[in-house]
Write a protein that holds these residues in place. Structure first.
Motif, PDB file in Angstrom:
ATOM      1  N   VAL A 128       0.861  -1.177   0.000  1.00 18.39           N
ATOM      2  CA  VAL A 128       0.000   0.000   0.000  1.00 18.39           C
ATOM      3  C   VAL A 128       0.901   1.231   0.000  1.00 18.39           C
ATOM      4  CG1 VAL A 128      -1.812   1.253   1.232  1.00 18.39           C
ATOM      5  CG2 VAL A 128      -1.756  -1.262   1.308  1.00 18.39           C
ATOM      6  N   LEU A 142      -9.176   3.216   0.144  1.00 17.62           N
ATOM      7  CA  LEU A 142      -8.049   2.468  -0.419  1.00 17.62           C
ATOM      8  C   LEU A 142      -8.124   2.477  -1.938  1.00 17.62           C
ATOM      9  CD1 LEU A 142      -8.165  -0.610   1.973  1.00 17.62           C
ATOM     10  CD2 LEU A 142      -6.602   1.340   2.115  1.00 17.62           C
ATOM     11  N   THR A 146      -5.608  -2.272  -4.672  1.00 20.50           N
ATOM     12  CA  THR A 146      -5.340  -2.826  -3.346  1.00 20.50           C
ATOM     13  C   THR A 146      -6.498  -3.720  -2.928  1.00 20.50           C
ATOM     14  OG1 THR A 146      -4.078  -0.849  -2.712  1.00 20.50           O
ATOM     15  CG2 THR A 146      -4.858  -2.275  -0.932  1.00 20.50           C
ATOM     16  N   ARG A 147      -7.706  -3.237  -3.131  1.00 22.21           N
ATOM     17  CA  ARG A 147      -8.893  -4.005  -2.774  1.00 22.21           C
ATOM     18  C   ARG A 147      -9.052  -5.221  -3.680  1.00 22.21           C
ATOM     19  NH1 ARG A 147     -12.375  -0.416   0.189  1.00 22.21           N
ATOM     20  NH2 ARG A 147     -14.214  -1.619  -0.387  1.00 22.21           N
ATOM     21  N   SER A 150      -6.404  -7.936  -2.932  1.00 26.24           N
ATOM     22  CA  SER A 150      -6.683  -8.569  -1.638  1.00 26.24           C
ATOM     23  C   SER A 150      -7.844  -9.543  -1.763  1.00 26.24           C
ATOM     24  CB  SER A 150      -6.993  -7.509  -0.586  1.00 26.24           C
ATOM     25  OG  SER A 150      -5.935  -6.591  -0.432  1.00 26.24           O
ATOM     26  N   PHE A 163      -0.264  -7.077   4.875  1.00 28.01           N
ATOM     27  CA  PHE A 163      -0.257  -5.729   4.323  1.00 28.01           C
ATOM     28  C   PHE A 163       1.055  -5.041   4.708  1.00 28.01           C
ATOM     29  CE2 PHE A 163      -4.998  -6.100   4.425  1.00 28.01           C
ATOM     30  CZ  PHE A 163      -5.213  -5.880   3.072  1.00 28.01           C
ATOM     31  N   VAL A 165       2.673  -1.357   4.383  1.00 29.10           N
ATOM     32  CA  VAL A 165       2.408   0.040   4.035  1.00 29.10           C
ATOM     33  C   VAL A 165       3.748   0.708   3.721  1.00 29.10           C
ATOM     34  CG1 VAL A 165       1.370   2.212   4.764  1.00 29.10           C
ATOM     35  CG2 VAL A 165       0.393   0.038   5.539  1.00 29.10           C
ATOM     36  N   GLN A 182      -3.630   1.924   8.612  1.00 30.45           N
ATOM     37  CA  GLN A 182      -3.845   0.651   9.294  1.00 30.45           C
ATOM     38  C   GLN A 182      -5.322   0.466   9.645  1.00 30.45           C
ATOM     39  OE1 GLN A 182      -2.136   0.318  13.224  1.00 30.45           O
ATOM     40  NE2 GLN A 182      -1.833  -1.879  13.049  1.00 30.45           N
ATOM     41  N   LEU A 185      -7.294  -0.392   6.458  1.00 35.15           N
ATOM     42  CA  LEU A 185      -7.046  -1.770   6.044  1.00 35.15           C
ATOM     43  C   LEU A 185      -7.785  -2.760   6.938  1.00 35.15           C
ATOM     44  CD1 LEU A 185      -3.222  -1.515   5.257  1.00 35.15           C
ATOM     45  CD2 LEU A 185      -5.043  -1.866   3.591  1.00 35.15           C
ATOM     46  N   GLN A 186      -7.798  -2.482   8.242  1.00 33.04           N
ATOM     47  CA  GLN A 186      -8.513  -3.367   9.168  1.00 33.04           C
ATOM     48  C   GLN A 186     -10.017  -3.358   8.877  1.00 33.04           C
ATOM     49  OE1 GLN A 186      -7.357  -1.911  13.021  1.00 33.04           O
ATOM     50  NE2 GLN A 186      -5.584  -3.264  13.157  1.00 33.04           N
ATOM     51  N   ALA A 189     -10.636  -5.319   5.603  1.00 34.18           N
ATOM     52  CA  ALA A 189     -10.463  -6.759   5.785  1.00 34.18           C
ATOM     53  C   ALA A 189     -11.625  -7.363   6.570  1.00 34.18           C
ATOM     54  CB  ALA A 189      -9.137  -7.037   6.491  1.00 34.18           C
ATOM     55  N   MET A 199       0.379  -6.544   9.657  1.00 32.37           N
ATOM     56  CA  MET A 199       0.538  -5.280   8.943  1.00 32.37           C
ATOM     57  C   MET A 199       1.855  -4.669   9.404  1.00 32.37           C
ATOM     58  SD  MET A 199      -3.205  -3.474   8.973  1.00 32.37           S
ATOM     59  CE  MET A 199      -4.710  -4.371   8.623  1.00 32.37           C
TER      60      MET A 199
END
Length: 454
Positions: A128, A142, A146-147, A150, A163, A165, A182, A185-186, A189, A199
């Motif tokens: 990322v 995001l 990236t999405r 994933s 992940f 960064v 972070q 991303l959490q 996910a 991460m």
């Protein structure tokens, strides 16, 4: 969600503790959006782990500076354009473990290459780029790739997702950027149902937290990316299932005078379960029954062979088996009720079906529409497949399932397929090999889509 600093340091697999061999080697890919620093990160891993010779380093100089990305970008077109086009594999080892790295391209048009690499990977490191995000905003969005990457890694049952960064050294407030990214991303996910192993904030250019720790940077004191990778487990094989074996090659030794068993060896890789002498099997599609007389490993030594391992199988008698056939566990005998006249005499271990409900990652330039016919490859068996209906597509931004009549290039959606003949397919979540197919265009012979059976 469990804190990311504790995940990687808690569970070190037995395969990675003091066993630096090919069995415990971790095969992982780097993926993410364009110019997030994937090739540079791999270059940093190779250089800082002392896996690059001096003469190789001298060949990747630009204006007196070492360009780490050139260590993986091997195609002339990649070097000219400064992008990654195809998956490049590199190998290196530490005292703890051996690694096989796949550098997947970030451009949307090369998503098919990323899918190919992810299909056989134990782990995926999703990079990322902090400089491309609105890092001052706690609710930042995001990047689509990236999405997408994933989600694809999750759909393809990549066992571990990490992940990383990157480029936090290039923002004004690295600690704030790390905190907000972070959190984003959490949240992503959790909404997507993706389990994240770790991460890590990194600077691929400077080498911070890649191989060597940069203590306290961004308020992070967890393991480096390399330490996380050294602790990740390998993808478990589907050994607990009923035996299944796609025949790839038939070796004839008919000159042998031994008639106590079949005089052909069927070679391939065990898809599920394990094979040993005495295993009762059924040939698909012929339905003939036989017993395994002998199992050979890749070095032709008699040995029981589990899923994920190459093997040669010799049956107890001559049976008509060709490339593309399956050697499956023999059907289980059903126990009929006293007043039930419809109970089948036996229940197949791997039922065959012509109609499949699937998730498709579409990779062709032409959209996927109902009515089109493609070649489908399942194991080593080719069958014609007709698209019955495009049920819906996945919105990678909202993760919502939206009504659709077609799948555009790089889209993901649910599709109903009708096959010309039945195959022993199983849900991909249960059996990785039996639950996967590829679709191939009948005219251009291009790989058009990756199919996961639901």
């Amino acid at each position: 969600m469990t804190t990311m600093n504790s995940i990687a340091s808690s569970a070190i697999p037995t395969s990675a503790t003091g066993k630096n061999d090919h069995i415990s080697a971790l095969k992982f890919i780097t993926c993410g959006s364009v110019d997030d620093g994937k090739s540079t990160l791999i270059g940093r891993l190779l250089v800082d782990s002392k896996a690059v010779l001096q003469d190789h380093l001298a060949g990747v100089q630009r204006q007196g500076e070492t360009d780490l990305a050139l260590l993986t970008d091997g195609l002339s077109a990649e070097r000219e354009q400064g992008i990654t086009i195809d998956v490049a594999y590199r190998y290196f080892a530490t005292e703890e473990r051996k690694f096989i790295i796949g550098d997947a391209p970030g451009h949307e048009q090369y998503t098919r290459n990323m899918v190919t690499a992810a299909s056989s990977a134990d782990a995926a490191v999703v990079l990322v780029d902090a400089t491309k995000l609105d890092w001052k905003n706690p609710g930042l969005a995001l990047l689509p790739q990236t999405r997408r990457h994933s989600l694809l890694a999750h759909l393809l049952r990549v066992h571990s997702l990490v992940f990383a960064v990157n480029k936090l050294d290039a923002v004004e407030d690295p600690a704030l950027a790390w905190q907000h990214i972070q959190g984003a991303l959490q949240s992503f996910a959790q909404a997507a149902g993706i389990t994240v192993r770790a991460m890590v904030p990194v600077s691929a250019l400077k080498g911070w937290n890649v191989v060597d720790a940069h203590a306290g940077w961004c308020g992070y004191d967890g393991p480096t990316l390399l330490q996380v990778l050294e602790a990740l487990p390998n993808t478990p094989a589907d050994t607990a299932l009923a035996p299944a074996f796609p025949v790839q090659w038939v070796e004839k030794f008919s000159s042998s005078s031994d008639t106590s068993q079949g005089r052909r060896v069927f070679w391939g890789r065990v898809a599920a379960g394990s094979f040993a002498p005495g295993t009762a099997v059924q040939i698909f599609p012929s339905g003939q029954l036989a017993t395994v007389a002998q199992v050979l490993d890749h070095a032709r030594r008699p040995k029981d062979v589990p899923a994920g391992t190459s093997a040669g199988i010799i049956l107890d008698r001559e049976v008509d088996v060709s490339r593309g056939d399956w050697i499956l566990a023999a059907p289980a005998v059903a126990t009929p009720a006293e007043d039930d006249f419809d109970t089948p005499a036996s229940v197949p271990a791997w039922p065959a079906s012509r109609e499949l409900r699937t998730t498709v990652a579409w990779m062709d330039d032409e959209p996927l529409v109902a009515g089109r016919v493609y070649w489908a490859l399942h194991g080593h068996r080719w069958v014609k497949a007709k698209v019955k209906a495009v049920v819906h597509k996945l919105n990678i931004h909202t993760l919502a399932e939206e009504a659709a009549t077609q799948l555009d290039p790089n889209a993901i959606g649910h599709v109903d397929l009708l096959l010309q003949e039945a195959i022993p397919a199983a849900p991909f979540g249960k059996a990785r090999v039996l639950g996967s197919l590829i679709l191939v265009d009948t005219a251009s012979h291009k790989t058009a889509g990756a199919v996961l059976v639901n």
